[in-house]
Design an enzyme around this catalytic site. Structure first.
Site, PDB file in Angstrom:
ATOM      1  N   ILE A 154     -25.459 -39.715  17.991  1.00 22.41           N
ATOM      2  CA  ILE A 154     -26.690 -40.523  17.925  1.00 22.41           C
ATOM      3  C   ILE A 154     -26.437 -41.915  18.507  1.00 22.41           C
ATOM      4  O   ILE A 154     -27.249 -42.434  19.276  1.00 22.41           O
ATOM      5  CB  ILE A 154     -27.207 -40.612  16.470  1.00 22.41           C
ATOM      6  CG1 ILE A 154     -27.566 -39.211  15.972  1.00 22.41           C
ATOM      7  CG2 ILE A 154     -28.415 -41.544  16.377  1.00 22.41           C
ATOM      8  CD1 ILE A 154     -27.885 -39.117  14.490  1.00 22.41           C
ATOM      9  N   ASP A 173     -16.163 -48.382  16.616  1.00 20.39           N
ATOM     10  CA  ASP A 173     -15.878 -47.046  16.069  1.00 20.39           C
ATOM     11  C   ASP A 173     -14.368 -46.992  15.865  1.00 20.39           C
ATOM     12  O   ASP A 173     -13.621 -47.383  16.760  1.00 20.39           O
ATOM     13  CB  ASP A 173     -16.331 -45.966  17.079  1.00 20.39           C
ATOM     14  CG  ASP A 173     -16.453 -44.590  16.444  1.00 20.39           C
ATOM     15  OD1 ASP A 173     -17.546 -44.000  16.503  1.00 20.39           O
ATOM     16  OD2 ASP A 173     -15.440 -44.093  15.882  1.00 20.39           O
ATOM     17  N   ASP A 259     -34.424 -46.060   7.257  1.00 21.41           N
ATOM     18  CA  ASP A 259     -35.000 -44.707   7.172  1.00 21.41           C
ATOM     19  C   ASP A 259     -34.351 -43.951   6.014  1.00 21.41           C
ATOM     20  O   ASP A 259     -34.828 -42.892   5.616  1.00 21.41           O
ATOM     21  CB  ASP A 259     -34.747 -43.959   8.491  1.00 21.41           C
ATOM     22  CG  ASP A 259     -35.378 -42.573   8.506  1.00 21.41           C
ATOM     23  OD1 ASP A 259     -36.568 -42.468   8.130  1.00 21.41           O
ATOM     24  OD2 ASP A 259     -34.692 -41.599   8.876  1.00 21.41           O
ATOM     25  N   GLU A 264     -33.134 -41.546  -2.948  1.00 21.81           N
ATOM     26  CA  GLU A 264     -34.342 -41.122  -2.229  1.00 21.81           C
ATOM     27  C   GLU A 264     -35.189 -40.216  -3.101  1.00 21.81           C
ATOM     28  O   GLU A 264     -34.650 -39.263  -3.679  1.00 21.81           O
ATOM     29  CB  GLU A 264     -33.957 -40.408  -0.924  1.00 21.81           C
ATOM     30  CG  GLU A 264     -33.287 -41.371   0.043  1.00 21.81           C
ATOM     31  CD  GLU A 264     -32.933 -40.746   1.396  1.00 21.81           C
ATOM     32  OE1 GLU A 264     -33.211 -39.553   1.614  1.00 21.81           O
ATOM     33  OE2 GLU A 264     -32.391 -41.469   2.243  1.00 21.81           O
ATOM     34  N   HIS A 282     -37.036 -41.218   5.456  1.00 21.64           N
ATOM     35  CA  HIS A 282     -36.017 -40.284   5.975  1.00 21.64           C
ATOM     36  C   HIS A 282     -36.632 -39.294   6.976  1.00 21.64           C
ATOM     37  O   HIS A 282     -36.532 -38.072   6.809  1.00 21.64           O
ATOM     38  CB  HIS A 282     -35.326 -39.545   4.828  1.00 21.64           C
ATOM     39  CG  HIS A 282     -33.959 -39.048   5.193  1.00 21.64           C
ATOM     40  ND1 HIS A 282     -32.912 -38.998   4.307  1.00 21.64           N
ATOM     41  CD2 HIS A 282     -33.442 -38.592   6.372  1.00 21.64           C
ATOM     42  CE1 HIS A 282     -31.839 -38.512   4.911  1.00 21.64           C
ATOM     43  NE2 HIS A 282     -32.142 -38.260   6.169  1.00 21.64           N
ATOM     44  N   ILE A 283     -37.250 -39.863   8.013  1.00 24.13           N
ATOM     45  CA  ILE A 283     -37.930 -39.013   9.016  1.00 24.13           C
ATOM     46  C   ILE A 283     -37.165 -38.928  10.336  1.00 24.13           C
ATOM     47  O   ILE A 283     -37.706 -38.473  11.337  1.00 24.13           O
ATOM     48  CB  ILE A 283     -39.373 -39.521   9.300  1.00 24.13           C
ATOM     49  CG1 ILE A 283     -39.360 -41.005   9.727  1.00 24.13           C
ATOM     50  CG2 ILE A 283     -40.290 -39.283   8.111  1.00 24.13           C
ATOM     51  CD1 ILE A 283     -40.690 -41.493  10.293  1.00 24.13           C
ATOM     52  N   ALA A 285     -35.002 -36.937  11.611  1.00 26.04           N
ATOM     53  CA  ALA A 285     -34.953 -35.626  12.282  1.00 26.04           C
ATOM     54  C   ALA A 285     -36.311 -34.937  12.294  1.00 26.04           C
ATOM     55  O   ALA A 285     -36.424 -33.779  12.709  1.00 26.04           O
ATOM     56  CB  ALA A 285     -33.947 -34.734  11.562  1.00 26.04           C
TER      57      ALA A 285
END
Ligand code: NAD
Length: 310
Positions: A154, A173, A259, A264, A282-283, A285
């Site tokens: 991502i 990273d 998100d 949750e 949490h949208i 995906a």
């Protein structure tokens, strides 16, 4: 080559994957309404159990699945599957980690623009009859530094999209980053503190593991510029929400978009009440394309495993 076997689908998934399993010869029982209490007594005869995020495949369910060869999650994380219990019984656990990559990256870009141009606030005020143009001085993305924390699937997609918006990329990273991607985008690789001190926007794309729990704590948030925006579409646990609340309330950072949340649906009312916080449920995906791809990828993996190819 046809395959045989029984598949139980416990959550609603895109039809494309179901069709392809049926075409391959599998007997698919589609029971998206199955109740948690019914699950353990229903799984005994199935070779494959497929879930999304609603159904919890607990140790009790795994132990009851006497014939299971595969437990599949149509999506990214495996938080709802007791992977240890499955592996102890030699049941393969599979998921579709890359299927949502574009969808999440596009949402993160949308959240960055929402923050920089106050789109949610502008929308709600105008619908309440308030023309607050003078209060809505925004910030352009073009020419700004985007810090990407976690440069995996991502992270790289958002990097490419941000380049098209003429942003400059800084990346952190702990593991080696794809050299082709660095060459293509000119990303500057740095340590986390330097990234936080330099970026105008910080976007997080790390896994939820012990090392990343609360990686955005008060100390890290304090390193960010007071004009900077933070976006999290990865997992809620990586941000200490109480520290984020203090940072947003006291102007330590300009704004944040979430998100994903520590709990949750979120219960942190103080945080949710802040005007410089933008939220989505949490949208990441949640696009037709990502759901179809995840369903097809899982179906294909199931068929190949049962054929003995994987
Ligand atoms: P990925 O495995 O491709 O990339 C994760 C990257 O994070 C890797 O490059 C890894 O080296 C790096 N990383 C690991 N530990 C790190 C650390 N301590 N600090 C910085 N980087 C670290 O994963 P991905 O597919 O890009 O997914 C990223 C995140 O997005 C995951 O948490 C995933 O659960 C989440 N996600 C959310 C949604 C949603 O609906 N919002 C959908 C899909 C994925």
């Amino acid at each position: 080559m046809q395959v045989s076997g029984k598949v139980l689908v416990c959550d609603s998934i895109n039809q494309a994957g179901i069709d392809s399993m049926k075409r391959a010869g599998l007997a698919v029982d589609y029971k998206p309404e199955i109740k948690p209490a019914e699950l353990a007594s229903s799984v005994r005869d199935y070779d494959v159990i497929i879930v999304r995020s609603r159904t919890k495949v607990t140790k009790e369910v795994v132990d009851a699945a006497a014939n299971a060869k595969i437990i599949a999650r149509v999506g990214v994380g495996l938080e709802n599957v007791d992977v240890k219990a499955a592996e102890a019984k030699n049941i393969m656990v599979i998921n579709a980690p890359e299927a949502a990559s574009i969808a999440v990256a596009e949402l993160a870009i949308g959240l960055m623009i929402s923050l920089a141009r106050s789109i949610p606030r502008a929308d709600s005020e105008i619908k309440r009859g308030n023309w607050i143009k003078k209060e809505l001085m925004g910030m352009q993305l073009s020419g700004k530094y985007l810090g990407i924390v976690g440069v995996g699937s991502i992270g790289r997609n958002i990097g490419r999209m941000a380049k098209a918006l003429r942003m400059s990329l800084i990346g952190y990273d702990p593991y080696p980053i794809n050299p082709e991607f660095i060459k293509e985008t000119g990303m500057i690789i740095t340590d986390l503190n330097t990234l936080l001190e330099s970026a105008d926007f910080v976007t997080c794309h790390v896994p939820s593991i012990p090392e990343t729990k609360h990686m955005f704590n008060a100390e890290r948030l304090a390193k960010m510029k007071p004009t900077a925006y933070l976006v999290n579409t990865s997992r809620g646990e990586i941000i200490d929400e109480n520290a984020l609340y203090e940072a947003l309330k006291n102007g330590k950072i300009a704004g944040a978009a979430l998100d994903v949340f520590e709990v949750e649906p979120p219960t942190n009312k103080q945080l949710l009440g802040l005007p410089n916080l933008v939220c989505t449920p949490h949208i990441g995906a949640q696009t037709k394309e990502a759901q179809e791809l995840a369903s097809v990828v899982i179906a294909e993996k199931v068929i190949q495993i049962l054929r003995g190819v994987i």
